[in-house]
Design a protein around this motif. Structure first.
Motif, PDB file in Angstrom:
ATOM      1  N   PRO A  85       0.834  -1.212   0.000  1.00  0.00           N
ATOM      2  CA  PRO A  85       0.000   0.000   0.000  1.00  0.00           C
ATOM      3  C   PRO A  85       0.862   1.253   0.000  1.00  0.00           C
ATOM      4  N   VAL A  86       0.403   2.275  -0.699  1.00  0.00           N
ATOM      5  CA  VAL A  86       1.103   3.564  -0.735  1.00  0.00           C
ATOM      6  C   VAL A  86       0.074   4.685  -0.647  1.00  0.00           C
ATOM      7  N   CYS A  87       0.350   5.649   0.209  1.00  0.00           N
ATOM      8  CA  CYS A  87      -0.451   6.867   0.259  1.00  0.00           C
ATOM      9  C   CYS A  87       0.308   7.947  -0.506  1.00  0.00           C
ATOM     10  N   TYR A  88      -0.312   8.449  -1.581  1.00  0.00           N
ATOM     11  CA  TYR A  88       0.318   9.468  -2.420  1.00  0.00           C
ATOM     12  C   TYR A  88      -0.116  10.877  -2.044  1.00  0.00           C
ATOM     13  N   ASP A  89      -0.787  11.026  -0.909  1.00  0.00           N
ATOM     14  CA  ASP A  89      -1.234  12.346  -0.485  1.00  0.00           C
ATOM     15  C   ASP A  89      -0.027  13.266  -0.270  1.00  0.00           C
ATOM     16  N   PRO A  90      -0.128  14.550  -0.662  1.00  0.00           N
ATOM     17  CA  PRO A  90       1.000  15.480  -0.491  1.00  0.00           C
ATOM     18  C   PRO A  90       1.521  15.574   0.938  1.00  0.00           C
ATOM     19  N   ALA A  91       0.702  15.222   1.923  1.00  0.00           N
ATOM     20  CA  ALA A  91       1.176  15.237   3.305  1.00  0.00           C
ATOM     21  C   ALA A  91       2.344  14.283   3.506  1.00  0.00           C
ATOM     22  N   PHE A  92       2.397  13.228   2.695  1.00  0.00           N
ATOM     23  CA  PHE A  92       3.478  12.243   2.781  1.00  0.00           C
ATOM     24  C   PHE A  92       4.331  12.222   1.510  1.00  0.00           C
ATOM     25  N   ALA A  93       4.085  13.139   0.602  1.00  0.00           N
ATOM     26  CA  ALA A  93       4.749  13.123  -0.707  1.00  0.00           C
ATOM     27  C   ALA A  93       5.282  14.511  -1.037  1.00  0.00           C
ATOM     28  N   PRO A  94       6.353  14.946  -0.370  1.00  0.00           N
ATOM     29  CA  PRO A  94       6.812  16.331  -0.540  1.00  0.00           C
ATOM     30  C   PRO A  94       7.310  16.666  -1.949  1.00  0.00           C
ATOM     31  N   ASP A  95       7.653  15.652  -2.743  1.00  0.00           N
ATOM     32  CA  ASP A  95       8.179  15.924  -4.081  1.00  0.00           C
ATOM     33  C   ASP A  95       7.190  15.603  -5.200  1.00  0.00           C
ATOM     34  N   VAL A 152      14.454  11.283   5.866  1.00  0.00           N
ATOM     35  CA  VAL A 152      13.082  11.041   5.414  1.00  0.00           C
ATOM     36  C   VAL A 152      12.499   9.967   6.324  1.00  0.00           C
ATOM     37  N   PRO A 153      11.181   9.969   6.542  1.00  0.00           N
ATOM     38  CA  PRO A 153      10.587   8.991   7.450  1.00  0.00           C
ATOM     39  C   PRO A 153      10.611   7.583   6.867  1.00  0.00           C
ATOM     40  N   PRO A 154      10.597   6.567   7.718  1.00  0.00           N
ATOM     41  CA  PRO A 154      10.525   5.191   7.217  1.00  0.00           C
ATOM     42  C   PRO A 154       9.268   4.993   6.383  1.00  0.00           C
ATOM     43  N   GLY A 155       9.397   4.225   5.311  1.00  0.00           N
ATOM     44  CA  GLY A 155       8.275   3.972   4.419  1.00  0.00           C
ATOM     45  C   GLY A 155       8.186   4.934   3.257  1.00  0.00           C
ATOM     46  N   GLY A 179       5.390   9.447  -1.949  1.00  0.00           N
ATOM     47  CA  GLY A 179       4.362   8.802  -1.148  1.00  0.00           C
ATOM     48  C   GLY A 179       4.978   8.117   0.055  1.00  0.00           C
ATOM     49  N   ILE A 180       4.139   7.356   0.765  1.00  0.00           N
ATOM     50  CA  ILE A 180       4.626   6.601   1.910  1.00  0.00           C
ATOM     51  C   ILE A 180       3.949   5.240   1.946  1.00  0.00           C
ATOM     52  N   CYS A 181       4.730   4.221   2.283  1.00  0.00           N
ATOM     53  CA  CYS A 181       4.223   2.851   2.430  1.00  0.00           C
ATOM     54  C   CYS A 181       4.226   2.503   3.914  1.00  0.00           C
ATOM     55  N   PRO A 182       3.067   2.215   4.493  1.00  0.00           N
ATOM     56  CA  PRO A 182       3.018   1.959   5.935  1.00  0.00           C
ATOM     57  C   PRO A 182       3.430   0.540   6.322  1.00  0.00           C
ATOM     58  N   MET A 183       3.641  -0.327   5.352  1.00  0.00           N
ATOM     59  CA  MET A 183       4.001  -1.713   5.651  1.00  0.00           C
ATOM     60  C   MET A 183       5.499  -1.810   5.929  1.00  0.00           C
ATOM     61  N   PRO A 184       5.907  -2.344   7.079  1.00  0.00           N
ATOM     62  CA  PRO A 184       7.344  -2.418   7.391  1.00  0.00           C
ATOM     63  C   PRO A 184       8.060  -3.435   6.492  1.00  0.00           C
ATOM     64  N   LEU A 185       9.158  -2.996   5.886  1.00  0.00           N
ATOM     65  CA  LEU A 185       9.930  -3.872   5.004  1.00  0.00           C
ATOM     66  C   LEU A 185      11.152  -4.460   5.684  1.00  0.00           C
ATOM     67  N   PHE A 186      11.509  -3.916   6.837  1.00  0.00           N
ATOM     68  CA  PHE A 186      12.651  -4.450   7.588  1.00  0.00           C
ATOM     69  C   PHE A 186      12.320  -4.407   9.067  1.00  0.00           C
ATOM     70  N   GLN A 187      12.384  -5.573   9.734  1.00  0.00           N
ATOM     71  CA  GLN A 187      12.150  -5.677  11.164  1.00  0.00           C
ATOM     72  C   GLN A 187      13.224  -6.587  11.763  1.00  0.00           C
ATOM     73  N   ARG A 188      14.047  -6.039  12.635  1.00  0.00           N
ATOM     74  CA  ARG A 188      15.166  -6.803  13.181  1.00  0.00           C
ATOM     75  C   ARG A 188      14.714  -8.062  13.908  1.00  0.00           C
ATOM     76  N   SER A 189      13.546  -8.005  14.537  1.00  0.00           N
ATOM     77  CA  SER A 189      13.079  -9.137  15.338  1.00  0.00           C
ATOM     78  C   SER A 189      12.387 -10.213  14.507  1.00  0.00           C
ATOM     79  N   ALA A 190      12.115  -9.917  13.227  1.00  0.00           N
ATOM     80  CA  ALA A 190      11.397 -10.878  12.381  1.00  0.00           C
ATOM     81  C   ALA A 190      12.368 -11.897  11.796  1.00  0.00           C
ATOM     82  N   GLU A 191      11.817 -13.005  11.321  1.00  0.00           N
ATOM     83  CA  GLU A 191      12.624 -14.020  10.653  1.00  0.00           C
ATOM     84  C   GLU A 191      11.929 -14.467   9.374  1.00  0.00           C
ATOM     85  N   PRO A 192      12.402 -14.064   8.198  1.00  0.00           N
ATOM     86  CA  PRO A 192      13.602 -13.234   8.022  1.00  0.00           C
ATOM     87  C   PRO A 192      13.300 -11.766   8.295  1.00  0.00           C
ATOM     88  N   PRO A 193      14.310 -10.947   8.589  1.00  0.00           N
ATOM     89  CA  PRO A 193      14.058  -9.535   8.901  1.00  0.00           C
ATOM     90  C   PRO A 193      13.700  -8.696   7.688  1.00  0.00           C
TER      91      PRO A 193
END
Length: 217
Positions: A85-95, A152-155, A179-193
């Protein structure tokens, strides 16, 4: 296939293989030989880097096992399809609007293209979980920003040259944020991370501000 020593405990494998086949080889090494000394295998567009424990497996045995690999059958199992998922709203899409201005397209045209394109993970680098996604046509390519941002913020979903990407952590950035993607793509505690691997495909789907805020802390 060419196998070179990368160090006392690593090998680099070269050859004429596709992205999917390199990804398949990395999966095959991790899945089958971790118990006997393979620590990790990382695929890139034209090679695979293998780290191993020389106490548990000697380099000659590892080379011999690698040469037994059959790419055609295993490549079919290597790729995973992701919908992010991606939110393309200008609030999260400065460029977003500046990118549209430079490309001479409307924001609807840019979003429609980006959210319907099938991207391929060609490499993982720069930061843990940062995937270089190929699939940007010439008409949507821009050089990197002249002035990088310090954070820049994560996502953050970005474009630069022939790539798109999602920044998995907060970091400096010189790509254009659309835009911003709220789904985490890297988590140190996950397997695989790391969620994305070389050879995987990615399609983005638009989401709303309210939806993205449900994911973000």
């Amino acid at each position: 296939m060419k196998i070179q020593q990368g160090g006392a405990n690593s090998l680099i494998i070269y050859g004429e293989f596709s992205i999917l086949e390199w990804s398949a080889l990395a999966h095959w090494l991790r899945d089958n030989f971790r118990q006997i000394g393979v620590i990790d295998a990382v695929a890139a567009p034209e090679s695979v880097y293998v780290q191993f424990d020389p106490v548990r497996i000697d380099v000659f045995t590892l080379r011999r096992k690698i040469r037994h690999w059959q790419p055609v059958a295993s490549a079919r199992l290597a790729s995973t399809q992701h919908v992010l998922p991606v939110c393309y709203d200008p609030a999260f899409a400065p460029d977003l609007y500046e990118v549209c201005r430079q490309l001479k397209v409307s924001s609807d045209q840019l979003i429609n293209w980006h959210s319907n394109q099938i991207f391929t993970v060609e490499a993982i680098g720069f930061a843990p979980g940062f995937a270089y996604l190929s699939g940007v046509p010439d008409t949507f390519q821009l050089p990197r920003r002249m002035r990088p941002r310090t954070r820049v913020p994560p996502g953050s979903v970005a474009l630069a040259e022939r790539w798109s990407a999602v920044y998995p952590q907060a970091s400096p950035a010189c790509w254009h944020i659309i835009g911003i993607c709220p789904m985490p793509l890297f988590q140190r505690s996950a397997e695989p991370p790391v969620m994305l691997n070389v050879g995987d495909t990615v399609r983005f789907t638009p989401c709303t501000i309210s939806e993205v805020r449900q994911w973000l802390p």
